[in-house]
Design a protein around this motif. Structure first.
Motif, PDB file in Angstrom:
ATOM      1  N   MET A  70     -48.424 -16.610  -0.621  1.00  0.00           N
ATOM      2  CA  MET A  70     -49.928 -15.871  -0.575  1.00  0.00           C
ATOM      3  C   MET A  70     -49.924 -14.299  -0.966  1.00  0.00           C
ATOM      4  O   MET A  70     -49.555 -13.663  -0.146  1.00  0.00           O
ATOM      5  CB  MET A  70     -50.705 -16.119   0.628  1.00  0.00           C
ATOM      6  CG  MET A  70     -52.070 -15.645   0.732  1.00  0.00           C
ATOM      7  SD  MET A  70     -53.334 -16.387  -0.004  1.00  0.00           S
ATOM      8  CE  MET A  70     -53.449 -17.890   1.050  1.00  0.00           C
ATOM      9  N   ASP A  71     -50.529 -13.969  -1.880  1.00  0.00           N
ATOM     10  CA  ASP A  71     -50.612 -12.414  -2.269  1.00  0.00           C
ATOM     11  C   ASP A  71     -51.901 -11.963  -1.540  1.00  0.00           C
ATOM     12  O   ASP A  71     -52.583 -12.854  -0.699  1.00  0.00           O
ATOM     13  CB  ASP A  71     -51.117 -12.338  -3.706  1.00  0.00           C
ATOM     14  CG  ASP A  71     -51.162 -10.692  -4.098  1.00  0.00           C
ATOM     15  OD1 ASP A  71     -50.427  -9.855  -3.380  1.00  0.00           O
ATOM     16  OD2 ASP A  71     -51.695 -10.426  -5.107  1.00  0.00           O
ATOM     17  N   ASP A  78     -59.871 -11.977  -0.576  1.00  0.00           N
ATOM     18  CA  ASP A  78     -58.457 -11.641  -0.700  1.00  0.00           C
ATOM     19  C   ASP A  78     -57.611 -12.864   0.121  1.00  0.00           C
ATOM     20  O   ASP A  78     -57.800 -13.801   0.709  1.00  0.00           O
ATOM     21  CB  ASP A  78     -58.211 -10.396  -0.138  1.00  0.00           C
ATOM     22  CG  ASP A  78     -58.711 -10.034   1.044  1.00  0.00           C
ATOM     23  OD1 ASP A  78     -58.545 -11.155   2.035  1.00  0.00           O
ATOM     24  OD2 ASP A  78     -58.881  -9.240   1.640  1.00  0.00           O
ATOM     25  N   GLY A  79     -56.493 -12.482   0.117  1.00  0.00           N
ATOM     26  CA  GLY A  79     -55.220 -13.247   0.783  1.00  0.00           C
ATOM     27  C   GLY A  79     -55.322 -13.472   2.269  1.00  0.00           C
ATOM     28  O   GLY A  79     -55.179 -14.272   2.816  1.00  0.00           O
ATOM     29  N   ARG A  94     -47.970 -23.541   6.143  1.00  0.00           N
ATOM     30  CA  ARG A  94     -47.362 -22.531   6.578  1.00  0.00           C
ATOM     31  C   ARG A  94     -47.317 -21.438   5.241  1.00  0.00           C
ATOM     32  O   ARG A  94     -47.608 -21.771   4.288  1.00  0.00           O
ATOM     33  CB  ARG A  94     -45.821 -22.573   6.792  1.00  0.00           C
ATOM     34  CG  ARG A  94     -45.386 -23.530   7.588  1.00  0.00           C
ATOM     35  CD  ARG A  94     -44.033 -23.753   8.109  1.00  0.00           C
ATOM     36  NE  ARG A  94     -43.447 -22.532   8.775  1.00  0.00           N
ATOM     37  CZ  ARG A  94     -43.643 -22.306  10.150  1.00  0.00           C
ATOM     38  NH1 ARG A  94     -44.457 -23.063  10.965  1.00  0.00           N
ATOM     39  NH2 ARG A  94     -43.485 -21.303  10.729  1.00  0.00           N
ATOM     40  N   ILE A  95     -47.838 -19.991   5.979  1.00  0.00           N
ATOM     41  CA  ILE A  95     -48.300 -19.050   4.992  1.00  0.00           C
ATOM     42  C   ILE A  95     -47.132 -18.054   4.860  1.00  0.00           C
ATOM     43  O   ILE A  95     -46.559 -17.497   5.848  1.00  0.00           O
ATOM     44  CB  ILE A  95     -49.462 -18.383   5.243  1.00  0.00           C
ATOM     45  CG1 ILE A  95     -50.402 -19.681   5.427  1.00  0.00           C
ATOM     46  CG2 ILE A  95     -49.927 -17.198   4.516  1.00  0.00           C
ATOM     47  CD1 ILE A  95     -51.002 -20.251   4.219  1.00  0.00           C
ATOM     48  N   LEU A  96     -46.671 -17.913   3.649  1.00  0.00           N
ATOM     49  CA  LEU A  96     -45.540 -16.632   3.602  1.00  0.00           C
ATOM     50  C   LEU A  96     -46.303 -15.688   2.426  1.00  0.00           C
ATOM     51  O   LEU A  96     -46.307 -15.935   1.550  1.00  0.00           O
ATOM     52  CB  LEU A  96     -44.378 -17.063   2.788  1.00  0.00           C
ATOM     53  CG  LEU A  96     -43.225 -16.174   2.574  1.00  0.00           C
ATOM     54  CD1 LEU A  96     -42.700 -15.307   3.764  1.00  0.00           C
ATOM     55  CD2 LEU A  96     -42.051 -17.191   1.853  1.00  0.00           C
ATOM     56  N   VAL A  97     -46.740 -14.444   3.189  1.00  0.00           N
ATOM     57  CA  VAL A  97     -47.353 -13.336   2.435  1.00  0.00           C
ATOM     58  C   VAL A  97     -46.496 -12.819   1.446  1.00  0.00           C
ATOM     59  O   VAL A  97     -45.322 -12.281   1.944  1.00  0.00           O
ATOM     60  CB  VAL A  97     -47.925 -12.499   3.620  1.00  0.00           C
ATOM     61  CG1 VAL A  97     -48.541 -11.393   2.765  1.00  0.00           C
ATOM     62  CG2 VAL A  97     -49.129 -13.108   4.303  1.00  0.00           C
ATOM     63  N   VAL A  98     -46.819 -12.384   0.410  1.00  0.00           N
ATOM     64  CA  VAL A  98     -46.096 -11.759  -0.828  1.00  0.00           C
ATOM     65  C   VAL A  98     -46.829 -10.582  -0.924  1.00  0.00           C
ATOM     66  O   VAL A  98     -48.078 -10.532  -1.379  1.00  0.00           O
ATOM     67  CB  VAL A  98     -46.133 -12.671  -1.981  1.00  0.00           C
ATOM     68  CG1 VAL A  98     -45.127 -11.929  -3.026  1.00  0.00           C
ATOM     69  CG2 VAL A  98     -45.715 -14.127  -1.670  1.00  0.00           C
TER      70      VAL A  98
END
Length: 238
Positions: A70-71, A78-79, A94-98
């Motif tokens: 997720m940007d 927005d993300g 699960r969320i991995l923020v970029v």
């Protein structure tokens, strides 16, 4: 809404069952790069793409990914808002923020909203894959020292706020040793360093941390650090 709402790709084979990944970024080149890295692995597959938060939410509902990359800075929703929405779902991914920078101003808010870690956009492919797999295993991919930097930069340098009665009651439920472990976690020490400081085994530290998370109703180490500061157990300069 601009950009693709969702671009389905191949469905994983029932025999191999690779982890399903949804990529959300408003920059097509970033999505292409992440897709190449993820799809190069037999245990991972990109099931779709999204160019904004609304598309990520729709894509997650339609494609049931295990993980969303997720940007945070995107036009429209927005993300951060998308992360809050997805993390509120009972069976959400699960969320991995970029992020663009390792201290992106949105990173703390996204982690507080429930994200499971963050990844810098220019990270090498090997680091991306290590981080993705760790998050899929249930780990939180933020270094202890970096967690503290995030908290101090984006929360503690703002207006001070007193702990609430509810926070104080939750803190009182911890034993003296558990409070000591929580304070050391919040100061950026890893489990091995805490074990050395307290003259106990690293397994004992992990046990204490598990009990702390259970008693406080927290999901991971990051949120334990946030609670330690917001409850007043630890303050900047301690």
């Amino acid at each position: 809404m601009t950009g693709p709402t969702s671009i389905p790709t191949s469905t994983p084979s029932p025999t191999s069952s690779p982890f399903r990944v949804l990529i959300c970024d408003d920059q097509e080149l970033i999505r292409m790069g992440l897709r190449m890295v993820v799809d190069s692995q037999p245990d991972l597959t990109v099931v779709g793409e999204a160019a904004d938060g609304d598309a990520a939410i729709a894509g997650a509902a339609a494609l049931a990914p295990d993980l969303v990359l997720m940007d945070v800075r995107m036009p429209g929703l927005d993300g951060l808002a998308a992360t809050e929405h997805l993390c509120a779902q009972p069976q959400g991914p699960r969320i991995l923020v970029v992020t663009t920078f390792d201290l992106d101003e949105y990173a703390y808010a996204a982690l507080r909203a429930g994200a499971n870690g963050f990844l810098v956009k220019d990270a090498p492919a090997e680091e991306i894959l290590v981080t993705v797999r760790a998050v899929l295993r249930g780990e939180v991919m933020v270094a202890p020292s970096l967690t503290r930097r995030l908290v101090e930069r984006f929360v503690l340098h703002g207006p001070a706020s007193a702990s609430t009665p509810a926070q104080r009651r939750r803190l009182a439920a911890l034993t003296e040793r558990e409070r000591e472990v929580l304070a050391l976690v919040a100061r950026g020490l890893a489990n091995g360093e805490i074990a050395a400081r307290l003259f106990v085994g690293e397994t004992t530290v992990k046990t204490h941390l598990g009990r702390i998370l259970t008693k406080l109703g927290l999901r991971d180490r990051i949120h334990a650090v946030i609670f330690a500061y917001e409850s007043g157990l630890v303050r900047v300069g301690d």
